[in-house]
Design a protein around this motif. Structure first.
Motif, PDB file in Angstrom:
ATOM      1  N   THR A 268     -19.114 -64.547  20.155  1.00 37.48           N
ATOM      2  CA  THR A 268     -19.858 -64.526  18.894  1.00 37.48           C
ATOM      3  C   THR A 268     -20.695 -63.268  18.786  1.00 37.48           C
ATOM      4  O   THR A 268     -20.696 -62.611  17.748  1.00 37.48           O
ATOM      5  CB  THR A 268     -20.752 -65.782  18.788  1.00 37.48           C
ATOM      6  N   SER A 269     -21.400 -62.900  19.843  1.00 31.63           N
ATOM      7  CA  SER A 269     -22.242 -61.705  19.758  1.00 31.63           C
ATOM      8  C   SER A 269     -21.389 -60.446  19.690  1.00 31.63           C
ATOM      9  O   SER A 269     -21.792 -59.467  19.077  1.00 31.63           O
ATOM     10  CB  SER A 269     -23.229 -61.644  20.926  1.00 31.63           C
ATOM     11  N   ALA A 270     -20.207 -60.455  20.292  1.00 21.38           N
ATOM     12  CA  ALA A 270     -19.337 -59.291  20.217  1.00 21.38           C
ATOM     13  C   ALA A 270     -18.797 -59.112  18.798  1.00 21.38           C
ATOM     14  O   ALA A 270     -18.508 -58.006  18.382  1.00 21.38           O
ATOM     15  CB  ALA A 270     -18.182 -59.427  21.201  1.00 21.38           C
ATOM     16  N   GLN A 271     -18.645 -60.227  18.053  1.00 15.62           N
ATOM     17  CA  GLN A 271     -18.124 -60.134  16.691  1.00 15.62           C
ATOM     18  C   GLN A 271     -19.206 -59.819  15.665  1.00 15.62           C
ATOM     19  O   GLN A 271     -18.900 -59.480  14.544  1.00 15.62           O
ATOM     20  CB  GLN A 271     -17.431 -61.448  16.324  1.00 15.62           C
ATOM     21  N   ALA A 272     -20.468 -59.944  16.065  1.00 13.61           N
ATOM     22  CA  ALA A 272     -21.554 -59.644  15.133  1.00 13.61           C
ATOM     23  C   ALA A 272     -21.485 -58.168  14.757  1.00 13.61           C
ATOM     24  O   ALA A 272     -21.264 -57.310  15.600  1.00 13.61           O
ATOM     25  CB  ALA A 272     -22.901 -59.968  15.759  1.00 13.61           C
ATOM     26  N   ALA A 273     -21.639 -57.875  13.501  1.00  9.44           N
ATOM     27  CA  ALA A 273     -21.529 -56.510  13.018  1.00  9.44           C
ATOM     28  C   ALA A 273     -22.847 -56.065  12.422  1.00  9.44           C
ATOM     29  O   ALA A 273     -23.424 -56.766  11.590  1.00  9.44           O
ATOM     30  CB  ALA A 273     -20.428 -56.429  11.975  1.00  9.44           C
ATOM     31  N   GLU A 274     -23.290 -54.912  12.854  1.00 11.50           N
ATOM     32  CA  GLU A 274     -24.472 -54.320  12.240  1.00 11.50           C
ATOM     33  C   GLU A 274     -24.010 -53.069  11.496  1.00 11.50           C
ATOM     34  O   GLU A 274     -23.323 -52.216  12.066  1.00 11.50           O
ATOM     35  CB  GLU A 274     -25.523 -53.959  13.284  1.00 11.50           C
ATOM     36  N   TYR A 275     -24.361 -53.000  10.243  1.00 15.87           N
ATOM     37  CA  TYR A 275     -23.956 -51.882   9.402  1.00 15.87           C
ATOM     38  C   TYR A 275     -25.077 -50.851   9.415  1.00 15.87           C
ATOM     39  O   TYR A 275     -26.201 -51.142   9.017  1.00 15.87           O
ATOM     40  CB  TYR A 275     -23.642 -52.374   7.985  1.00 15.87           C
ATOM     41  N   THR A 276     -24.750 -49.629   9.883  1.00 11.66           N
ATOM     42  CA  THR A 276     -25.789 -48.616  10.091  1.00 11.66           C
ATOM     43  C   THR A 276     -25.440 -47.245   9.527  1.00 11.66           C
ATOM     44  O   THR A 276     -26.274 -46.353   9.556  1.00 11.66           O
ATOM     45  CB  THR A 276     -26.072 -48.449  11.602  1.00 11.66           C
ATOM     46  N   ILE A 277     -24.226 -47.072   9.013  1.00 12.58           N
ATOM     47  CA  ILE A 277     -23.793 -45.750   8.542  1.00 12.58           C
ATOM     48  C   ILE A 277     -23.421 -45.831   7.066  1.00 12.58           C
ATOM     49  O   ILE A 277     -22.534 -46.594   6.679  1.00 12.58           O
ATOM     50  CB  ILE A 277     -22.583 -45.254   9.359  1.00 12.58           C
ATOM     51  N   LEU A 278     -24.089 -45.052   6.240  1.00  6.44           N
ATOM     52  CA  LEU A 278     -23.792 -45.013   4.810  1.00  6.44           C
ATOM     53  C   LEU A 278     -22.509 -44.226   4.572  1.00  6.44           C
ATOM     54  O   LEU A 278     -22.354 -43.111   5.071  1.00  6.44           O
ATOM     55  CB  LEU A 278     -24.941 -44.352   4.050  1.00  6.44           C
ATOM     56  N   ASP A 279     -21.596 -44.820   3.819  1.00  3.28           N
ATOM     57  CA  ASP A 279     -20.399 -44.107   3.348  1.00  3.28           C
ATOM     58  C   ASP A 279     -20.739 -43.577   1.954  1.00  3.28           C
ATOM     59  O   ASP A 279     -20.523 -44.249   0.949  1.00  3.28           O
ATOM     60  CB  ASP A 279     -19.200 -45.054   3.322  1.00  3.28           C
TER      61      ASP A 279
END
Length: 181
Positions: free
Chosen positions: A12-23
């Motif tokens: 579960t923690s490996a699948q957690a996604a943090e979005y940090t880079i603006l496209d």
């Protein structure tokens, strides 16, 4: 059972996604206002995130600071762009960037949120609240929302343009911010 629980926790923690880079190429900020009771539209072509952190598993901890280069404005025709650069409008030479900095986020449910923060334009800051939706698309996250502000709060349109008879006070912003993991 303990091994299974630990293994599931790791997955579960490996699948957690943090979005940090603006496209920035895939993102857009558009605006609309009324001039002589005619709806006018425009957009900004250049934005960057000096801070961006959104984890769908912990949205209340999100942080964002978006900077918009005012010189990237496209108000629909070149004469309008030149006019908006002047001191009585956006004063782009003295204030080349508009900034939104988040202060809090509220979860509304069903992938809907509400972010509050300070919008700074032309040396003036005001709090704004922007409702938005969030959807994941592969390794991207898309934030879509809108908010409104009054141009008079930011001294956009001074002097002869400080009244709202020709150019209305309300400015509507729509955004689609695309972020990568």
């Amino acid at each position: 059972a303990l091994v299974a629980a630990l293994t599931l926790g790791t997955i579960t923690s490996a699948q957690a996604a943090e979005y940090t880079i603006l496209d920035s190429e895939a993102s857009s900020i558009v605006f609309s206002y009324s001039q002589m009771n005619v709806k006018m539209d425009g957009s900004f072509g250049e934005l960057k995130a000096t801070e961006l952190s959104f984890d769908p598993a912990n949205p209340e901890a999100a942080k964002v600071t978006i900077e918009v280069a005012l010189s990237s404005i496209d108000a629909g025709y070149p004469d309008a762009n030149v006019e908006l650069a002047k001191d009585e409008w956006l004063a782009m030479e003295q204030h080349p960037v508009a900034t939104f900095t988040s202060s809090s986020i509220e979860v509304l449910g069903d992938n809907n949120y509400q972010m509050t923060g300070d919008l700074s334009i032309k040396g003036h800051s005001q709090p704004v609240t922007a409702p938005f939706s969030f959807t994941e698309n592969g390794d991207s996250g898309v934030f879509s929302g809108s908010f409104s502000f009054q141009r008079g709060d930011y001294k956009i349109g001074e002097g002869a343009w400080s009244g709202f008879g020709i150019v209305a006070n309300d400015v509507d912003i729509k955004f689609e911010i695309v972020a990568k993991q």
